[in-house]
Design an enzyme around this catalytic site. Sequence first.
Site, mmCIF file in Angstrom:
data_model
loop_
_atom_site.group_PDB
_atom_site.id
_atom_site.type_symbol
_atom_site.label_atom_id
_atom_site.label_comp_id
_atom_site.label_asym_id
_atom_site.label_seq_id
_atom_site.Cartn_x
_atom_site.Cartn_y
_atom_site.Cartn_z
ATOM 1 N N ALA A 1 38.784 40.033 47.393
ATOM 2 C CA ALA A 1 39.455 39.727 48.661
ATOM 3 C C ALA A 1 39.905 38.271 48.758
ATOM 4 O O ALA A 1 40.839 37.967 49.509
ATOM 5 C CB ALA A 1 38.532 40.072 49.825
ATOM 6 N N ARG B 1 31.089 51.502 45.325
ATOM 7 C CA ARG B 1 31.988 51.099 46.400
ATOM 8 C C ARG B 1 33.313 51.865 46.301
ATOM 9 O O ARG B 1 34.028 51.738 45.300
ATOM 10 C CB ARG B 1 32.242 49.599 46.241
ATOM 11 C CG ARG B 1 33.312 49.024 47.096
ATOM 12 C CD ARG B 1 33.743 47.652 46.587
ATOM 13 N NE ARG B 1 34.694 47.065 47.498
ATOM 14 C CZ ARG B 1 35.568 46.140 47.152
ATOM 15 N NH1 ARG B 1 35.580 45.659 45.923
ATOM 16 N NH2 ARG B 1 36.412 45.662 48.035
ATOM 17 N N GLU C 1 45.346 37.464 35.878
ATOM 18 C CA GLU C 1 44.822 38.065 37.107
ATOM 19 C C GLU C 1 44.648 39.562 36.878
ATOM 20 O O GLU C 1 45.520 40.196 36.284
ATOM 21 C CB GLU C 1 45.821 37.831 38.243
ATOM 22 C CG GLU C 1 45.449 38.515 39.546
ATOM 23 C CD GLU C 1 46.560 38.412 40.598
ATOM 24 O OE1 GLU C 1 47.713 38.066 40.234
ATOM 25 O OE2 GLU C 1 46.272 38.689 41.768
ATOM 26 N N HIS D 1 43.266 43.366 38.760
ATOM 27 C CA HIS D 1 42.757 44.151 39.895
ATOM 28 C C HIS D 1 42.597 45.588 39.435
ATOM 29 O O HIS D 1 43.464 46.111 38.706
ATOM 30 C CB HIS D 1 43.732 44.122 41.075
ATOM 31 C CG HIS D 1 43.944 42.755 41.631
ATOM 32 N ND1 HIS D 1 43.024 42.128 42.434
ATOM 33 C CD2 HIS D 1 44.961 41.889 41.472
ATOM 34 C CE1 HIS D 1 43.474 40.924 42.743
ATOM 35 N NE2 HIS D 1 44.641 40.749 42.178
ATOM 36 N N ASN E 1 39.400 38.443 38.569
ATOM 37 C CA ASN E 1 39.602 39.355 39.694
ATOM 38 C C ASN E 1 38.949 38.677 40.893
ATOM 39 O O ASN E 1 37.716 38.713 41.035
ATOM 40 C CB ASN E 1 38.973 40.727 39.436
ATOM 41 C CG ASN E 1 39.257 41.691 40.588
ATOM 42 O OD1 ASN E 1 39.757 41.299 41.646
ATOM 43 N ND2 ASN E 1 38.926 42.959 40.383
ATOM 44 N N TYR F 1 38.264 52.430 43.460
ATOM 45 C CA TYR F 1 37.881 51.471 42.413
ATOM 46 C C TYR F 1 37.247 52.110 41.173
ATOM 47 O O TYR F 1 36.941 51.403 40.210
ATOM 48 C CB TYR F 1 36.942 50.412 43.012
ATOM 49 C CG TYR F 1 37.592 49.606 44.118
ATOM 50 C CD1 TYR F 1 38.697 48.801 43.854
ATOM 51 C CD2 TYR F 1 37.121 49.660 45.421
ATOM 52 C CE1 TYR F 1 39.317 48.072 44.864
ATOM 53 C CE2 TYR F 1 37.730 48.933 46.443
ATOM 54 C CZ TYR F 1 38.826 48.146 46.152
ATOM 55 O OH TYR F 1 39.440 47.423 47.144
ATOM 56 N N PRO G 1 34.129 38.654 45.339
ATOM 57 C CA PRO G 1 33.255 39.341 46.281
ATOM 58 C C PRO G 1 33.348 40.868 46.238
ATOM 59 O O PRO G 1 34.434 41.419 46.081
ATOM 60 C CB PRO G 1 33.719 38.825 47.651
ATOM 61 C CG PRO G 1 35.072 38.266 47.423
ATOM 62 C CD PRO G 1 35.086 37.771 46.013
ATOM 63 N N ASN G 2 32.187 41.466 46.371
ATOM 64 C CA ASN G 2 31.994 42.923 46.450
ATOM 65 C C ASN G 2 32.197 43.651 45.121
ATOM 66 O O ASN G 2 31.978 44.858 45.041
ATOM 67 C CB ASN G 2 32.900 43.541 47.542
ATOM 68 C CG ASN G 2 32.570 42.987 48.906
ATOM 69 O OD1 ASN G 2 31.410 43.060 49.344
ATOM 70 N ND2 ASN G 2 33.536 42.399 49.583
ATOM 71 N N ARG H 1 49.076 48.766 48.637
ATOM 72 C CA ARG H 1 48.056 49.039 49.656
ATOM 73 C C ARG H 1 48.399 48.385 50.997
ATOM 74 O O ARG H 1 49.566 48.217 51.313
ATOM 75 C CB ARG H 1 46.683 48.605 49.109
ATOM 76 C CG ARG H 1 46.275 49.406 47.851
ATOM 77 C CD ARG H 1 44.927 48.992 47.325
ATOM 78 N NE ARG H 1 43.883 49.261 48.299
ATOM 79 C CZ ARG H 1 42.637 48.779 48.205
ATOM 80 N NH1 ARG H 1 42.302 48.027 47.155
ATOM 81 N NH2 ARG H 1 41.734 49.053 49.129
HETATM 82 C C1 DQA Z 1 40.609 44.206 44.253
HETATM 83 C C2 DQA Z 1 41.737 44.372 45.292
HETATM 84 C C3 DQA Z 1 41.462 43.500 46.490
HETATM 85 O O1 DQA Z 1 42.473 43.706 47.464
HETATM 86 C C4 DQA Z 1 40.132 43.864 47.125
HETATM 87 O O2 DQA Z 1 39.840 43.007 48.195
HETATM 88 C C5 DQA Z 1 39.018 43.900 46.151
HETATM 89 C C6 DQA Z 1 39.258 44.496 44.844
HETATM 90 C C7 DQA Z 1 40.820 45.165 43.068
HETATM 91 O O3 DQA Z 1 40.235 44.912 42.018
HETATM 92 O O4 DQA Z 1 41.526 46.172 43.187
HETATM 93 O O5 DQA Z 1 37.891 43.512 46.443
HETATM 94 O O6 DQA Z 1 40.665 42.881 43.749
#
Ligand code: DQA
Length: 147
Positions: free
Chosen positions: A76, A19, A97, A99, A73, A24, A11-12, A106
């Site tokens: 959230a 964003r 994994e 990120h 990735n 990011y 998501p997002n 964080r």
């Molecule tokens: C994320 C880190 C997560 O905590 C966050 O909710 C994201 C992006 C990252 O790529 O840094 O949406 O996965």
Amino acid sequence: MAKPIYVLSGPNLNLLGQREPDIYGSSTLDDIHKRMAGRHEGVTLKTRQTNHEGELVDWIQESNREGAALILNAGAYTHTSVAVHDALRACDVPIIEVHLSNPAAREEFRQVNFVSPAANATIAGIGGYGYELALDAALHLIASGER
Ligand code: DQA
């Protein structure tokens, strides 16, 4: 034909580039996918993004049936989803994994992680470049037959 490597984003992550660029970065997800595609000749990538937990679970299951490895990735959902964790636990393919940020450095609510315990490795905190390193890592694990 060799099996593809799945690159799934949660998501997002469709909003990358606009964003919170201070956290990011300024690359879009498409930019990142293009850089990955140019990195290794002859490797097929299936790149997908979803804002929906069930769809992500479906794609994780598909990556295990039809893929050679999974780069994930989960956004959230990393911090909330037992369903994603269970889907990953059911996989036989290597899982990397990734990120963009480093969730470990964080907020408190990002300290819970349902993905890491089911992954072979985690790459975090180096922006979109982490996806490229995740691809190298996935190819290494495929070549060495590890899960
Ligand atoms: C994320 C880190 C997560 O905590 C966050 O909710 C994201 C992006 C990252 O790529 O840094 O949406 O996965």
